[in-house]
Design a protein around this motif. Sequence first.
Motif, PDB file in Angstrom:
ATOM      1  N   ASP B  16       0.843  -1.209   0.000  1.00  0.00           N
ATOM      2  CA  ASP B  16       0.000   0.000   0.000  1.00  0.00           C
ATOM      3  C   ASP B  16       0.873   1.252   0.000  1.00  0.00           C
ATOM      4  O   ASP B  16       2.061   1.207   0.327  1.00  0.00           O
ATOM      5  N   ARG B  67      -6.425  10.468   4.190  1.00  0.00           N
ATOM      6  CA  ARG B  67      -6.021   9.327   5.014  1.00  0.00           C
ATOM      7  C   ARG B  67      -5.046   8.380   4.326  1.00  0.00           C
ATOM      8  O   ARG B  67      -5.219   8.036   3.164  1.00  0.00           O
ATOM      9  N   GLY B  68      -4.064   7.923   5.094  1.00  0.00           N
ATOM     10  CA  GLY B  68      -3.151   6.909   4.605  1.00  0.00           C
ATOM     11  C   GLY B  68      -3.859   5.570   4.462  1.00  0.00           C
ATOM     12  O   GLY B  68      -5.028   5.433   4.805  1.00  0.00           O
ATOM     13  N   GLY B  69      -3.131   4.581   3.958  1.00  0.00           N
ATOM     14  CA  GLY B  69      -3.713   3.249   3.791  1.00  0.00           C
ATOM     15  C   GLY B  69      -4.712   3.204   2.651  1.00  0.00           C
ATOM     16  O   GLY B  69      -4.732   4.104   1.802  1.00  0.00           O
ATOM     17  N   THR B  70      -5.518   2.159   2.603  1.00  0.00           N
ATOM     18  CA  THR B  70      -6.543   2.043   1.573  1.00  0.00           C
ATOM     19  C   THR B  70      -7.787   1.403   2.152  1.00  0.00           C
ATOM     20  O   THR B  70      -7.716   0.333   2.766  1.00  0.00           O
ATOM     21  N   LYS B  73      -8.370  -2.051   1.248  1.00  0.00           N
ATOM     22  CA  LYS B  73      -7.305  -2.971   1.654  1.00  0.00           C
ATOM     23  C   LYS B  73      -6.499  -3.438   0.432  1.00  0.00           C
ATOM     24  O   LYS B  73      -6.907  -3.246  -0.713  1.00  0.00           O
ATOM     25  N   SER B  74      -5.353  -3.997   0.730  1.00  0.00           N
ATOM     26  CA  SER B  74      -4.486  -4.418  -0.368  1.00  0.00           C
ATOM     27  C   SER B  74      -3.893  -5.777  -0.039  1.00  0.00           C
ATOM     28  O   SER B  74      -3.875  -6.182   1.127  1.00  0.00           O
ATOM     29  N   ARG B 261       5.269   3.482   4.605  1.00  0.00           N
ATOM     30  CA  ARG B 261       4.110   3.196   3.748  1.00  0.00           C
ATOM     31  C   ARG B 261       2.860   3.962   4.174  1.00  0.00           C
ATOM     32  O   ARG B 261       1.862   3.956   3.452  1.00  0.00           O
ATOM     33  N   GLY B 262       2.872   4.526   5.381  1.00  0.00           N
ATOM     34  CA  GLY B 262       1.646   5.105   5.909  1.00  0.00           C
ATOM     35  C   GLY B 262       1.670   6.617   5.969  1.00  0.00           C
ATOM     36  O   GLY B 262       2.552   7.276   5.413  1.00  0.00           O
ATOM     37  N   GLY B 263       0.676   7.163   6.640  1.00  0.00           N
ATOM     38  CA  GLY B 263       0.612   8.600   6.863  1.00  0.00           C
ATOM     39  C   GLY B 263      -0.290   9.310   5.883  1.00  0.00           C
ATOM     40  O   GLY B 263      -0.603   8.804   4.809  1.00  0.00           O
ATOM     41  N   SER B 264      -0.715  10.488   6.288  1.00  0.00           N
ATOM     42  CA  SER B 264      -1.563  11.321   5.434  1.00  0.00           C
ATOM     43  C   SER B 264      -0.760  11.747   4.204  1.00  0.00           C
ATOM     44  O   SER B 264       0.363  12.211   4.327  1.00  0.00           O
TER      45      SER B 264
ATOM     46  N   LYS C 157       1.085   5.744  11.448  1.00  0.00           N
ATOM     47  CA  LYS C 157       1.478   5.441  10.063  1.00  0.00           C
ATOM     48  C   LYS C 157       1.507   3.927   9.846  1.00  0.00           C
ATOM     49  O   LYS C 157       1.057   3.420   8.826  1.00  0.00           O
ATOM     50  N   SER C 164      -4.399  -1.978   6.102  1.00  0.00           N
ATOM     51  CA  SER C 164      -4.542  -2.236   4.678  1.00  0.00           C
ATOM     52  C   SER C 164      -4.205  -3.679   4.336  1.00  0.00           C
ATOM     53  O   SER C 164      -4.763  -4.261   3.408  1.00  0.00           O
TER      54      SER C 164
END
Lengths: 328, 328, 328, 328
Positions: B16, B67-70, B73-74, B261-264, C157, C164
């Motif tokens: 992601d 928003r971070g992520g999805t 989902k992935s 991989r994360g974060g806004s 994060k 995800s």
Amino acid sequence: MAKEIRTIGVMTSGGDSPGMNAAIRAVARACAYYNVKCIGFYRGYQGMIEGDHCILNARSVRNIISRGGTILKSARSKDFRTVEGRKKAAEHLKKLEVDAMVLIGGDGTFRGGEIFSKEYDIPIIGVPGTIDNDIAGTNYTIGYDTALNTVINAIDKIRDTASSHDRLFFIEVMGRDAGFIALNTGVGAGAEEILIPEENLGLDRLLESLKRSKRSGKSSSIVVVSEGDKIGKNVYELADYVTDNLPDYDVRVTVLGHMQRGGSPTCFDRTLASRLCVKAVELLLDGEKNVMVGIINNEISATTFDVGLKEDHGINRELLRISDILST
Amino acid sequence: MAKEIRTIGVMTSGGDSPGMNAAIRAVARACAYYNVKCIGFYRGYQGMIEGDHCILNARSVRNIISRGGTILKSARSKDFRTVEGRKKAAEHLKKLEVDAMVLIGGDGTFRGGEIFSKEYDIPIIGVPGTIDNDIAGTNYTIGYDTALNTVINAIDKIRDTASSHDRLFFIEVMGRDAGFIALNTGVGAGAEEILIPEENLGLDRLLESLKRSKRSGKSSSIVVVSEGDKIGKNVYELADYVTDNLPDYDVRVTVLGHMQRGGSPTCFDRTLASRLCVKAVELLLDGEKNVMVGIINNEISATTFDVGLKEDHGINRELLRISDILST
Amino acid sequence: MAKEIRTIGVMTSGGDSPGMNAAIRAVARACAYYNVKCIGFYRGYQGMIEGDHCILNARSVRNIISRGGTILKSARSKDFRTVEGRKKAAEHLKKLEVDAMVLIGGDGTFRGGEIFSKEYDIPIIGVPGTIDNDIAGTNYTIGYDTALNTVINAIDKIRDTASSHDRLFFIEVMGRDAGFIALNTGVGAGAEEILIPEENLGLDRLLESLKRSKRSGKSSSIVVVSEGDKIGKNVYELADYVTDNLPDYDVRVTVLGHMQRGGSPTCFDRTLASRLCVKAVELLLDGEKNVMVGIINNEISATTFDVGLKEDHGINRELLRISDILST
Amino acid sequence: MAKEIRTIGVMTSGGDSPGMNAAIRAVARACAYYNVKCIGFYRGYQGMIEGDHCILNARSVRNIISRGGTILKSARSKDFRTVEGRKKAAEHLKKLEVDAMVLIGGDGTFRGGEIFSKEYDIPIIGVPGTIDNDIAGTNYTIGYDTALNTVINAIDKIRDTASSHDRLFFIEVMGRDAGFIALNTGVGAGAEEILIPEENLGLDRLLESLKRSKRSGKSSSIVVVSEGDKIGKNVYELADYVTDNLPDYDVRVTVLGHMQRGGSPTCFDRTLASRLCVKAVELLLDGEKNVMVGIINNEISATTFDVGLKEDHGINRELLRISDILST
């Protein structure tokens, strides 16, 4: 044949922008790398006029790459607009044996430099440092990307409270003559409407858009307004107008102001500043002069001031269309 | 003649990246704008295989741009590599009357899509979403800019303690086969040395560089190391090697890991995701298929998968030279 | 009668923490306010031993309140553990006419100061600066609050990518002998489980908790692990153990490391540092000595070193109960 | 004997604050833990009046601990001030079989609850959620710590540009009747002067202080002004007054506005919200009612509304003295 460059001066001028310190560092370090002396002038042209300067070696710019503001300070100099002022500046450069100058700033800075370089035979390279991104000779100016992120972080926070209270917020961002910040942060923050100086939406269409937004089920809204929008009202008048005409909206205004000029620069602004300023020093050492460096289509380039400063700095109107689609 | 597109599916696949939600939102909103039904599949190809899906309307993607992520989902689906798996996926698409797919992910995702589109007549558009930036068909992938800033913010913090204690830090960043993150954050954080898979500096030159750095008066140093650097040692082995050979350095290691991989998402990643995904939907509606969208020289473009996925994704070696000059 | 204090020395020692610069600034400014000379020593006790120092006036601490790290640098000095080392330090203080010292650091720093103050008649005040919060004589140490926020931002994060991909993350945070950081960030980040040195959960209960979490519908999980947890395994071994015993979990590990020591201090740490250090200077001027300042029940207090350094620093076990309830 | 509590209602009311979501999560999860049904009402008292509600189980509050705003939305309800309005609210609670309420908000919220609990026999616990920190029954309100950090991050950015341009900035922060935010951020940001409603500095002393600041070599200055300061002028009038009287100052104004209400909560606010709300649920289950929970000297406590809402909320004037010393 071009005179050998043994000393390069550097200054920051006009409204400050994040990444100016990264730019100063890159000039100083590139000079050190090429065994050229580097002199920093304080408060832009004013420091040149007053001879207010410091020696910049590789160590004196240590750990400033991450800092907002400019260690050389910045100013808009009225004196430099006078023949007398420029004469004093030239005398100080001569006395300090400064062979060439790197000028970090916006269009006003470059115009001053252009005049100066015609009056005195001192090679000059301009480096675009301004949050407004309003310079034709580059796709991106130093500080613009950081300002975008400062703005969307602020709007994200305002969105929290707008959503909680079902409110409509007018948020004024910087950019008196150019809507770059408003347009890109408007898309980035998911604003319901964006008002920029390049495009007159008109009050009727603004009301229409807000009504449609409400009908589509949105309970809160964000309108991003550029300082210099041409809709004929300032942000407070706009808010009053909407309150009068759409009484079910609970309207608030935030003017983001000078915090947009500060803060630790983003990675993009730091690498851009680094690349542009190494290039600026190398161009001077190669005998180049009276151009601005910029990034065009991902390549570092040099553009003459007259081309680099032309009026149309090419805002991407396509983004307005994207915004319309996405605020559905 | 191309079949009319009445329903578009969308999914996120592979590792992601920040901005995937902004991408999903843009697909859903563009579909709403053009009166096309939008169906989201969960966990990439796996959701297609299992029929695990949801309806995405304009309101269901509300406030996810930041928003971070999805939200979809992935995953990396092993089943989709089998004929049987892809058959099931095609059956689910048929049952749900999905006429076309937008695939958000990296090279693995696109390769899967390419095979699928050859086996079944379903138009596919790929949207590059990965922090690694290792896709030839675009200058920037969604999430890359955010990852760069996450990394430099972390390195800035480590620099504080490195400076306070006169230490040498090896910092491992993501990018198994591509050094984009290491290279750009190395320049942006002012690292003393950068190790990337595309360029084998060699252990001797690393030691030499660190010695020179100490001689020049630097008391602390940062070395940014790409996960996949080819110097023949992992980051801990490198640290040990340096400790053994340069005993006056006090060496530490930090592996930044999955926080990258994360974060806004940054403003850049949000607007990029928005532009690419509106384009993806519009291309599908125009009868286009089996291409990836990308941004090349500031223009949104479409590239066939075979060109877009070619090996050489063009890292900018010039930045290594810049880094050498600036770590003077 | 106590000797008049005309010169106060200040240093930072041990692991650095955010807010140390705010503390140095407060000492220097308070000295300026009370017309006392202020001398800063570099690298903690080592600078005292070597006479490595600088004069700190009100202007020399300008704009450092917001910066991580310490402008005086920090170190752990082996030499100061020797009689000979302390003798040299005392001689340097005498030569520089330093009448009293403010020591900013953790328990090791204070213990060194206590010994020194018994051997030489130099009034000493300790200021608790460490991210670990493991000092009994204060509810909060300078840097702790900033570290908490650095950690939860990183975990937020990681949560994005954990959600995800439906993964289980073990995240190691600092705190070798004290679980303050793990406990508070675990609650603040909504971790499913928290492992701290003060409380041995046991491997069986960890597995049980993770199984229950999965049954309750959670697809991803975060376990925050203190460096010094006493469960008998390091964080990688823990991850392997869980992988072996709960094969449907997709497990990952992140060790946050030294970034926890850096960064711009929070408002809390800046005001705490400011209040403690003004008090430290005022206590010295009032003839007080050989105590540490701290904040106890929102009041600035002074505690003798022996009480301030006692073993039980009172972790709030109630938070473990809160965590159990909230990770339902 | 107290009626058994089988259903607990929760709402957020008044100005929203960061951490309200963490509070809602804690109420919902504590209810789940104790096998109590949890019902959320939207827009504070207004949702109770209209019966606008949702069921909150452990999963419905997933991943909201890190989000600003409130998923239950907030409002100030005029209808609840009427007998008729409160009657409707009571009827809805009865119909939904709500046995007790947790009210998250500020003093206005608590006063409404106090009246309501006297009219109808429904146990109520108040949880202090407001950025203003102006509630006597707790040392800290939920959201206050986050607001402090939002403000100092903004001031740090403004400081960058103030320093670069040698300017004087007046920065207005929230807090109409209480100077907590101004006072603590003023010290934390190193402001040269702080104006709060509790203390009338007077215009003459402000000018005097600014002159002294200039004489001492400071070229730029920050004055933090509380919305509700009692110096008799708003922040723009103050700026004009200073410009008229100190013409060598280049004065600017920034009003931070509603961004202070939003943003991801700090670790402190998340753990505070978690602790207070678990306590609120447990108190209700223990038969307690008509109190507010708070944190006093690091202990979670319960205070009757009349004591918790008394006028003097005890600002720490000592911080003004600290500020004077440190702005030397």
